[in-house]
Design a protein around this motif. Structure first.
Motif, PDB file in Angstrom:
ATOM      1  N   SER A  95       0.837  -1.202   0.000  1.00 19.31           N
ATOM      2  CA  SER A  95       0.000   0.000   0.000  1.00 19.31           C
ATOM      3  C   SER A  95       0.870   1.249   0.000  1.00 19.31           C
ATOM      4  CB  SER A  95      -0.965  -0.001   1.185  1.00 19.31           C
ATOM      5  OG  SER A  95      -0.274   0.131   2.405  1.00 19.31           O
ATOM      6  N   PHE A  96       0.261   2.329  -0.505  1.00 18.21           N
ATOM      7  CA  PHE A  96       1.002   3.559  -0.766  1.00 18.21           C
ATOM      8  C   PHE A  96       0.131   4.758  -0.411  1.00 18.21           C
ATOM      9  CE2 PHE A  96       1.803   0.150  -3.700  1.00 18.21           C
ATOM     10  CZ  PHE A  96       3.190   0.038  -3.740  1.00 18.21           C
ATOM     11  N   LEU A  97       0.555   5.537   0.589  1.00 16.88           N
ATOM     12  CA  LEU A  97      -0.128   6.785   0.947  1.00 16.88           C
ATOM     13  C   LEU A  97       0.891   7.913   0.833  1.00 16.88           C
ATOM     14  CD1 LEU A  97      -2.588   8.343   1.946  1.00 16.88           C
ATOM     15  CD2 LEU A  97      -1.892   7.785   4.301  1.00 16.88           C
ATOM     16  N   TYR A  98       0.698   8.739  -0.170  1.00 11.85           N
ATOM     17  CA  TYR A  98       1.679   9.783  -0.500  1.00 11.85           C
ATOM     18  C   TYR A  98       1.769  10.858   0.586  1.00 11.85           C
ATOM     19  CZ  TYR A  98       3.553  13.831  -3.105  1.00 11.85           C
ATOM     20  OH  TYR A  98       4.278  14.934  -3.511  1.00 11.85           O
ATOM     21  N   GLY A  99       0.650  11.455   0.948  1.00  9.56           N
ATOM     22  CA  GLY A  99       0.654  12.452   2.013  1.00  9.56           C
ATOM     23  C   GLY A  99       1.551  13.642   1.765  1.00  9.56           C
ATOM     24  N   ASN A 100       1.924  13.872   0.493  1.00  6.43           N
ATOM     25  CA  ASN A 100       2.819  14.987   0.139  1.00  6.43           C
ATOM     26  C   ASN A 100       4.090  14.973   0.996  1.00  6.43           C
ATOM     27  OD1 ASN A 100       3.607  17.251  -1.368  1.00  6.43           O
ATOM     28  ND2 ASN A 100       2.689  18.676   0.094  1.00  6.43           N
ATOM     29  N   PHE A 101       4.682  13.779   1.156  1.00  5.32           N
ATOM     30  CA  PHE A 101       5.835  13.622   2.053  1.00  5.32           C
ATOM     31  C   PHE A 101       7.029  14.469   1.653  1.00  5.32           C
ATOM     32  CE2 PHE A 101       6.703  10.373  -1.183  1.00  5.32           C
ATOM     33  CZ  PHE A 101       8.052  10.548  -1.419  1.00  5.32           C
ATOM     34  N   ASP A 102       7.161  14.777   0.348  1.00  8.33           N
ATOM     35  CA  ASP A 102       8.306  15.555  -0.123  1.00  8.33           C
ATOM     36  C   ASP A 102       7.996  17.039  -0.248  1.00  8.33           C
ATOM     37  OD1 ASP A 102       6.521  15.363  -2.198  1.00  8.33           O
ATOM     38  OD2 ASP A 102       7.887  14.339  -3.571  1.00  8.33           O
ATOM     39  N   ASN A 104       6.348  18.594  -2.319  1.00 13.62           N
ATOM     40  CA  ASN A 104       6.442  19.070  -3.703  1.00 13.62           C
ATOM     41  C   ASN A 104       5.101  19.086  -4.426  1.00 13.62           C
ATOM     42  OD1 ASN A 104       9.197  19.545  -3.677  1.00 13.62           O
ATOM     43  ND2 ASN A 104       9.706  17.457  -4.345  1.00 13.62           N
ATOM     44  N   ASN A 105       4.117  18.384  -3.858  1.00  9.64           N
ATOM     45  CA  ASN A 105       2.821  18.238  -4.528  1.00  9.64           C
ATOM     46  C   ASN A 105       2.971  17.729  -5.968  1.00  9.64           C
ATOM     47  OD1 ASN A 105       0.759  18.921  -2.596  1.00  9.64           O
ATOM     48  ND2 ASN A 105       1.590  21.012  -2.650  1.00  9.64           N
ATOM     49  N   VAL A 106       3.970  16.864  -6.175  1.00  7.96           N
ATOM     50  CA  VAL A 106       4.159  16.210  -7.464  1.00  7.96           C
ATOM     51  C   VAL A 106       3.792  14.743  -7.272  1.00  7.96           C
ATOM     52  CG1 VAL A 106       5.804  15.545  -9.250  1.00  7.96           C
ATOM     53  CG2 VAL A 106       5.970  17.804  -8.189  1.00  7.96           C
ATOM     54  N   TYR A 107       2.684  14.322  -7.862  1.00  8.76           N
ATOM     55  CA  TYR A 107       2.199  12.971  -7.625  1.00  8.76           C
ATOM     56  C   TYR A 107       3.133  11.949  -8.265  1.00  8.76           C
ATOM     57  CZ  TYR A 107      -2.182  15.139  -6.157  1.00  8.76           C
ATOM     58  OH  TYR A 107      -3.134  15.880  -5.506  1.00  8.76           O
ATOM     59  N   PRO A 108       3.674  11.028  -7.457  1.00  4.21           N
ATOM     60  CA  PRO A 108       4.610  10.028  -7.995  1.00  4.21           C
ATOM     61  C   PRO A 108       3.942   9.030  -8.932  1.00  4.21           C
ATOM     62  CG  PRO A 108       4.889  10.288  -5.625  1.00  4.21           C
ATOM     63  CD  PRO A 108       3.612  10.984  -5.988  1.00  4.21           C
ATOM     64  N   ALA A 127      -3.121  12.970  -2.837  1.00  6.22           N
ATOM     65  CA  ALA A 127      -2.155  12.850  -1.745  1.00  6.22           C
ATOM     66  C   ALA A 127      -2.735  12.155  -0.523  1.00  6.22           C
ATOM     67  CB  ALA A 127      -1.633  14.233  -1.350  1.00  6.22           C
ATOM     68  N   ASN A 128      -4.056  12.145  -0.385  1.00 10.58           N
ATOM     69  CA  ASN A 128      -4.700  11.628   0.820  1.00 10.58           C
ATOM     70  C   ASN A 128      -5.421  10.299   0.620  1.00 10.58           C
ATOM     71  OD1 ASN A 128      -3.893  13.995   2.159  1.00 10.58           O
ATOM     72  ND2 ASN A 128      -5.722  15.073   1.449  1.00 10.58           N
ATOM     73  N   SER A 145      10.895 -11.239  -3.596  1.00 17.36           N
ATOM     74  CA  SER A 145      11.313  -9.844  -3.553  1.00 17.36           C
ATOM     75  C   SER A 145      10.217  -8.939  -4.090  1.00 17.36           C
ATOM     76  CB  SER A 145      12.595  -9.632  -4.375  1.00 17.36           C
ATOM     77  OG  SER A 145      13.679 -10.314  -3.784  1.00 17.36           O
ATOM     78  N   VAL A 146       9.981  -7.843  -3.385  1.00 17.50           N
ATOM     79  CA  VAL A 146       9.052  -6.798  -3.816  1.00 17.50           C
ATOM     80  C   VAL A 146       9.897  -5.556  -4.070  1.00 17.50           C
ATOM     81  CG1 VAL A 146       7.033  -5.419  -3.211  1.00 17.50           C
ATOM     82  CG2 VAL A 146       7.251  -7.777  -2.370  1.00 17.50           C
ATOM     83  N   CYS A 147       9.892  -5.084  -5.310  1.00 13.45           N
ATOM     84  CA  CYS A 147      10.835  -4.049  -5.716  1.00 13.45           C
ATOM     85  C   CYS A 147      10.122  -2.837  -6.307  1.00 13.45           C
ATOM     86  CB  CYS A 147      11.823  -4.586  -6.750  1.00 13.45           C
ATOM     87  SG  CYS A 147      12.728  -6.059  -6.205  1.00 13.45           S
ATOM     88  N   LEU A 148      10.678  -1.653  -6.057  1.00 14.69           N
ATOM     89  CA  LEU A 148      10.191  -0.401  -6.621  1.00 14.69           C
ATOM     90  C   LEU A 148      11.245   0.157  -7.561  1.00 14.69           C
ATOM     91  CD1 LEU A 148       8.815   1.287  -3.376  1.00 14.69           C
ATOM     92  CD2 LEU A 148       7.641  -0.297  -4.903  1.00 14.69           C
ATOM     93  N   SER A 149      10.804   0.754  -8.669  1.00 13.97           N
ATOM     94  CA  SER A 149      11.757   1.269  -9.655  1.00 13.97           C
ATOM     95  C   SER A 149      11.029   2.145 -10.669  1.00 13.97           C
ATOM     96  CB  SER A 149      12.453   0.101 -10.361  1.00 13.97           C
ATOM     97  OG  SER A 149      13.488   0.550 -11.205  1.00 13.97           O
ATOM     98  N   ASN A 150      11.815   2.730 -11.569  1.00 13.35           N
ATOM     99  CA  ASN A 150      11.316   3.389 -12.779  1.00 13.35           C
ATOM    100  C   ASN A 150      10.377   4.559 -12.505  1.00 13.35           C
ATOM    101  OD1 ASN A 150      12.712   1.429 -14.212  1.00 13.35           O
ATOM    102  ND2 ASN A 150      10.903   0.166 -14.557  1.00 13.35           N
ATOM    103  N   ALA A 151      10.727   5.408 -11.558  1.00 14.34           N
ATOM    104  CA  ALA A 151       9.886   6.579 -11.301  1.00 14.34           C
ATOM    105  C   ALA A 151       9.950   7.530 -12.498  1.00 14.34           C
ATOM    106  CB  ALA A 151      10.339   7.296 -10.041  1.00 14.34           C
ATOM    107  N   THR A 152       8.790   7.923 -13.001  1.00 14.21           N
ATOM    108  CA  THR A 152       8.734   8.920 -14.076  1.00 14.21           C
ATOM    109  C   THR A 152       8.384  10.288 -13.533  1.00 14.21           C
ATOM    110  OG1 THR A 152       6.459   8.248 -14.530  1.00 14.21           O
ATOM    111  CG2 THR A 152       8.172   7.235 -15.858  1.00 14.21           C
ATOM    112  N   THR A 153       7.692  10.337 -12.381  1.00 14.38           N
ATOM    113  CA  THR A 153       7.485  11.592 -11.647  1.00 14.38           C
ATOM    114  C   THR A 153       7.657  11.303 -10.164  1.00 14.38           C
ATOM    115  OG1 THR A 153       5.093  11.235 -11.478  1.00 14.38           O
ATOM    116  CG2 THR A 153       5.875  12.542 -13.348  1.00 14.38           C
ATOM    117  N   GLY A 154       8.148  12.267  -9.437  1.00 18.88           N
ATOM    118  CA  GLY A 154       8.326  12.100  -8.004  1.00 18.88           C
ATOM    119  C   GLY A 154       9.308  10.998  -7.662  1.00 18.88           C
ATOM    120  N   LYS A 155       9.194  10.490  -6.425  1.00 19.82           N
ATOM    121  CA  LYS A 155      10.070   9.426  -5.937  1.00 19.82           C
ATOM    122  C   LYS A 155       9.247   8.180  -5.630  1.00 19.82           C
ATOM    123  CE  LYS A 155      13.234  12.641  -3.618  1.00 19.82           C
ATOM    124  NZ  LYS A 155      13.783  13.054  -2.294  1.00 19.82           N
ATOM    125  N   PRO A 156       9.810   6.986  -5.912  1.00 15.56           N
ATOM    126  CA  PRO A 156       9.099   5.765  -5.495  1.00 15.56           C
ATOM    127  C   PRO A 156       9.060   5.671  -3.974  1.00 15.56           C
ATOM    128  CG  PRO A 156      11.260   5.215  -6.391  1.00 15.56           C
ATOM    129  CD  PRO A 156      11.076   6.692  -6.591  1.00 15.56           C
TER     130      PRO A 156
END
Length: 199
Positions: A95-102, A104-108, A127-128, A145-156
């Motif tokens: 699961s993924f909750l962005y919450g504008n952690f960076d 930047n208000n740039v949706y990953p 974000a919420n 393995s559960v892996c994150l990669s290939n961000a095109t916007t924001g950070k994984p």
């Protein structure tokens, strides 16, 4: 391993013991063990890489959604490796909750993999709002393995990783060594509220 979609999972029996062999609930970025309101034991992920951010989202009080772990937006894969029992079926949930952690208000937007196989593209549009991905797979080795990669916007980033071991032949398919089951919908018929009921 490819994706085979299944319409929904039906849960017909409440499980009294929520913490037993094959249950893993990782609080990504968390600092201490805790037990949540439905009796699940959560543990911190304790990765040696990635950065931790604390977030606060209106109307979200569950402790596992107050932290997350994020990774650089580069070409590398950042992985969680979980112990499993070979030739056993598991439900895997992220699961993924962005919450504008960076701030930047740039949706990953980034990819999640199970091993070398592309699982899904995570596209954050609010974000919420929690984004969740689930699959059922047959473990073919002692780890997954559960892996994150290939961000095109924001950070994984990731908020939680959960693993649930199944017993016997539940969710058996004759293609399970080559495909996984991906949840399409989960519907709680006749519920009084939209509060989560799950393990």
């Amino acid at each position: 391993m490819n994706s085979l979609h299944v319409c929904c999972y039906l849960v017909t029996k409440y499980v009294d013991t929520l913490c037993f062999t094959g249950f893993v609930s990782l609080d990504c970025g968390g600092k201490a063990n805790f037990t949540d309101e439905i009796g699940l034991n959560w543990t911190p992920d304790k990765l040696m890489y990635g950065e931790i951010s604390n977030i606060s989202v209106a109307n979200e009080t569950r402790k596992q959604y107050t932290t997350l772990r994020h990774f650089p937006a580069d070409s590398r894969k950042y992985c969680y490796t979980l112990d499993v029992v070979s030739r056993t079926r598991y439900l895997l949930r992220a699961s993924f909750l962005y919450g504008n952690f960076d701030a930047n208000n740039v949706y990953p937007k980034f990819d999640i993999f199970i091993g070398a196989t592309h699982w899904s593209t995570i596209v954050i549009s609010d974000a919420n709002t929690i984004e969740t991905r689930e699959l059922i797979f047959l473990a073919l080795s002692p780890t997954v393995s559960v892996c994150l990669s290939n961000a095109t916007t924001g950070k994984p980033f990731i908020s939680t990783v959960e693993l649930r071991q199944f017993n016997g032949s539940v969710y058996y398919t004759y293609t399970e060594e080559h495909f996984y089951l991906s949840v399409s919908a989960r519907i709680n018929f006749g519920a009084d509220s939209d509060a989560p009921i799950r393990y």
